[in-house]
Design a protein around this motif. Structure first.
Motif, PDB file in Angstrom:
ATOM      1  N   GLY A   1       0.822  -1.202   0.000  1.00  0.00           N
ATOM      2  CA  GLY A   1       0.000   0.000   0.000  1.00  0.00           C
ATOM      3  C   GLY A   1       0.855   1.250   0.000  1.00  0.00           C
ATOM      4  N   LYS A   2       0.222   2.355   0.292  1.00  0.00           N
ATOM      5  CA  LYS A   2       0.917   3.644   0.214  1.00  0.00           C
ATOM      6  C   LYS A   2       1.877   3.882   1.380  1.00  0.00           C
ATOM      7  CE  LYS A   2      -2.713   5.862  -2.433  1.00  0.00           C
ATOM      8  NZ  LYS A   2      -2.177   6.351  -3.668  1.00  0.00           N
ATOM      9  N   GLU A   3       1.515   3.364   2.569  1.00  0.00           N
ATOM     10  CA  GLU A   3       2.414   3.558   3.715  1.00  0.00           C
ATOM     11  C   GLU A   3       2.370   2.319   4.612  1.00  0.00           C
ATOM     12  OE1 GLU A   3       0.011   5.964   7.083  1.00  0.00           O
ATOM     13  OE2 GLU A   3       0.466   7.121   5.278  1.00  0.00           O
ATOM     14  N   ALA A   4       3.473   2.085   5.304  1.00  0.00           N
ATOM     15  CA  ALA A   4       3.582   0.929   6.188  1.00  0.00           C
ATOM     16  C   ALA A   4       2.663   1.127   7.396  1.00  0.00           C
ATOM     17  CB  ALA A   4       5.018   0.753   6.645  1.00  0.00           C
ATOM     18  N   ARG A   5       2.106   0.035   7.857  1.00  0.00           N
ATOM     19  CA  ARG A   5       1.228   0.078   9.031  1.00  0.00           C
ATOM     20  C   ARG A   5       1.312  -1.255   9.750  1.00  0.00           C
ATOM     21  NH1 ARG A   5      -3.422  -2.770   7.560  1.00  0.00           N
ATOM     22  NH2 ARG A   5      -3.461  -3.241   5.351  1.00  0.00           N
ATOM     23  N   GLU A   6       0.846  -1.280  10.983  1.00  0.00           N
ATOM     24  CA  GLU A   6       0.822  -2.528  11.739  1.00  0.00           C
ATOM     25  C   GLU A   6      -0.564  -3.142  11.617  1.00  0.00           C
ATOM     26  OE1 GLU A   6       2.320  -4.300  15.941  1.00  0.00           O
ATOM     27  OE2 GLU A   6       2.910  -2.334  15.241  1.00  0.00           O
ATOM     28  N   LEU A   7      -0.598  -4.433  11.351  1.00  0.00           N
ATOM     29  CA  LEU A   7      -1.875  -5.119  11.166  1.00  0.00           C
ATOM     30  C   LEU A   7      -2.534  -5.403  12.508  1.00  0.00           C
ATOM     31  CD1 LEU A   7      -0.983  -7.786   8.426  1.00  0.00           C
ATOM     32  CD2 LEU A   7      -1.911  -5.502   8.118  1.00  0.00           C
ATOM     33  N   SER A   8      -3.861  -5.328  12.512  1.00  0.00           N
ATOM     34  CA  SER A   8      -4.619  -5.715  13.704  1.00  0.00           C
ATOM     35  C   SER A   8      -4.690  -7.240  13.760  1.00  0.00           C
ATOM     36  CB  SER A   8      -6.031  -5.129  13.631  1.00  0.00           C
ATOM     37  OG  SER A   8      -6.750  -5.761  12.583  1.00  0.00           O
ATOM     38  N   ASP A   9      -5.184  -7.770  14.870  1.00  0.00           N
ATOM     39  CA  ASP A   9      -5.338  -9.224  15.000  1.00  0.00           C
ATOM     40  C   ASP A   9      -6.255  -9.781  13.917  1.00  0.00           C
ATOM     41  OD1 ASP A   9      -3.580  -9.696  17.042  1.00  0.00           O
ATOM     42  OD2 ASP A   9      -5.097  -9.750  18.628  1.00  0.00           O
ATOM     43  N   ASP A  10      -7.326  -9.048  13.582  1.00  0.00           N
ATOM     44  CA  ASP A  10      -8.243  -9.512  12.542  1.00  0.00           C
ATOM     45  C   ASP A  10      -7.555  -9.580  11.187  1.00  0.00           C
ATOM     46  OD1 ASP A  10     -10.325  -9.788  14.337  1.00  0.00           O
ATOM     47  OD2 ASP A  10     -11.177  -7.815  13.900  1.00  0.00           O
ATOM     48  N   GLU A  11      -6.708  -8.601  10.905  1.00  0.00           N
ATOM     49  CA  GLU A  11      -5.987  -8.597   9.630  1.00  0.00           C
ATOM     50  C   GLU A  11      -4.938  -9.708   9.589  1.00  0.00           C
ATOM     51  OE1 GLU A  11      -6.094  -3.933   8.295  1.00  0.00           O
ATOM     52  OE2 GLU A  11      -4.877  -4.471  10.041  1.00  0.00           O
ATOM     53  N   VAL A  12      -4.283  -9.976  10.718  1.00  0.00           N
ATOM     54  CA  VAL A  12      -3.324 -11.080  10.792  1.00  0.00           C
ATOM     55  C   VAL A  12      -4.070 -12.402  10.600  1.00  0.00           C
ATOM     56  CG1 VAL A  12      -1.684 -12.312  12.281  1.00  0.00           C
ATOM     57  CG2 VAL A  12      -1.689  -9.814  12.231  1.00  0.00           C
ATOM     58  N   MET A  13      -5.259 -12.507  11.175  1.00  0.00           N
ATOM     59  CA  MET A  13      -6.072 -13.714  11.013  1.00  0.00           C
ATOM     60  C   MET A  13      -6.450 -13.906   9.545  1.00  0.00           C
ATOM     61  SD  MET A  13      -7.320 -16.292  12.649  1.00  0.00           S
ATOM     62  CE  MET A  13      -7.260 -15.812  14.351  1.00  0.00           C
ATOM     63  N   ALA A  14      -6.758 -12.818   8.844  1.00  0.00           N
ATOM     64  CA  ALA A  14      -7.085 -12.912   7.418  1.00  0.00           C
ATOM     65  C   ALA A  14      -5.876 -13.427   6.627  1.00  0.00           C
ATOM     66  CB  ALA A  14      -7.530 -11.551   6.885  1.00  0.00           C
ATOM     67  N   VAL A  15      -4.674 -12.973   6.986  1.00  0.00           N
ATOM     68  CA  VAL A  15      -3.461 -13.463   6.326  1.00  0.00           C
ATOM     69  C   VAL A  15      -3.296 -14.956   6.610  1.00  0.00           C
ATOM     70  CG1 VAL A  15      -0.929 -13.301   6.272  1.00  0.00           C
ATOM     71  CG2 VAL A  15      -2.308 -11.217   6.327  1.00  0.00           C
ATOM     72  N   LEU A  16      -3.530 -15.361   7.855  1.00  0.00           N
ATOM     73  CA  LEU A  16      -3.441 -16.783   8.206  1.00  0.00           C
ATOM     74  C   LEU A  16      -4.422 -17.617   7.393  1.00  0.00           C
ATOM     75  CD1 LEU A  16      -3.042 -16.725  12.080  1.00  0.00           C
ATOM     76  CD2 LEU A  16      -1.564 -17.913  10.473  1.00  0.00           C
ATOM     77  N   ARG A  17      -5.660 -17.134   7.263  1.00  0.00           N
ATOM     78  CA  ARG A  17      -6.669 -17.865   6.475  1.00  0.00           C
ATOM     79  C   ARG A  17      -6.229 -17.983   5.021  1.00  0.00           C
ATOM     80  NH1 ARG A  17     -10.514 -15.257   9.785  1.00  0.00           N
ATOM     81  NH2 ARG A  17     -10.641 -13.511   8.361  1.00  0.00           N
ATOM     82  N   ARG A  18      -5.700 -16.901   4.480  1.00  0.00           N
ATOM     83  CA  ARG A  18      -5.253 -16.891   3.086  1.00  0.00           C
ATOM     84  C   ARG A  18      -4.102 -17.884   2.888  1.00  0.00           C
ATOM     85  NH1 ARG A  18      -4.774 -11.499   2.373  1.00  0.00           N
ATOM     86  NH2 ARG A  18      -2.595 -11.493   2.955  1.00  0.00           N
ATOM     87  N   GLU A  19      -3.159 -17.900   3.812  1.00  0.00           N
ATOM     88  CA  GLU A  19      -2.025 -18.822   3.710  1.00  0.00           C
ATOM     89  C   GLU A  19      -2.479 -20.271   3.874  1.00  0.00           C
ATOM     90  OE1 GLU A  19       1.126 -18.130   2.772  1.00  0.00           O
ATOM     91  OE2 GLU A  19       0.401 -16.094   2.437  1.00  0.00           O
ATOM     92  N   ALA A  20      -3.432 -20.523   4.770  1.00  0.00           N
ATOM     93  CA  ALA A  20      -3.947 -21.880   4.948  1.00  0.00           C
ATOM     94  C   ALA A  20      -4.651 -22.350   3.673  1.00  0.00           C
ATOM     95  CB  ALA A  20      -4.905 -21.932   6.142  1.00  0.00           C
TER      96      ALA A  20
END
Length: 150
Positions: free
Chosen positions: A41-60
């Motif tokens: 994206g345009k700037e770096a940011r820290e992901l929330s737990d929900d966003e980290v969970m979405a990454v986990l689901r995508r990787e699974a």
């Protein structure tokens, strides 16, 4: 820092200390995907737990699809590896809904929304996805909604 990301890092450290190659490689891959998501994206940011969970689901999901592709190509060893990585990731994901529970949830949403046919599928899907909250794949949900609306 989000709790889930900290948990992943702590588990990676523990896996490295216990020389668990599978967990180490899998957790490194997930943390790399989380980091890539944070700087996209345009700037770096820290992901929330929900966003980290979405990454986990995508990787699974990627691991599941890769295992199916390897199995279909007759590469059983790689398929087993992908399934094992998926198993490691499953420990961090919420438990999946059983088919009966999903069917009951869809039936309840159809009743509440007053849906009467396939033309209402989008409205039903939106409501069901909100309630499912990652406990069932979108394809499974869509198939059940389609079955009940048909």
């Amino acid at each position: 820092m989000p709790d889930l990301k900290n948990r992943l890092r702590d588990d990676l450290t523990a896996a490295m200390k216990s020389r668990d190659e599978l967990r180490t490689a899998t957790l490194r891959m997930v943390l790399a995907a989380v980091s890539a998501e944070e700087v996209s994206g345009k700037e770096a940011r820290e992901l929330s737990d929900d966003e980290v969970m979405a990454v986990l689901r995508r990787e699974a999901k990627k691991r599941r699809e890769a295992a199916e592709a390897f199995a279909g190509a007759g590469r059983a060893e790689q398929a087993q590896r992908e399934e094992a990585e998926g198993g490691v990731l499953a420990a961090y994901l919420p438990a999946q809904l059983e088919d009966a529970d999903l069917a009951a949830l869809v039936a309840d949403v159809i009743t509440r929304t007053g849906a009467s046919g396939m033309k209402d599928m989008g409205r039903v899907m939106g409501a069901v996805q909100g309630e499912v909250a990652g406990r069932a794949e979108g394809a499974r949900v869509a198939a059940e909604v389609r079955r009940q609306l048909a």
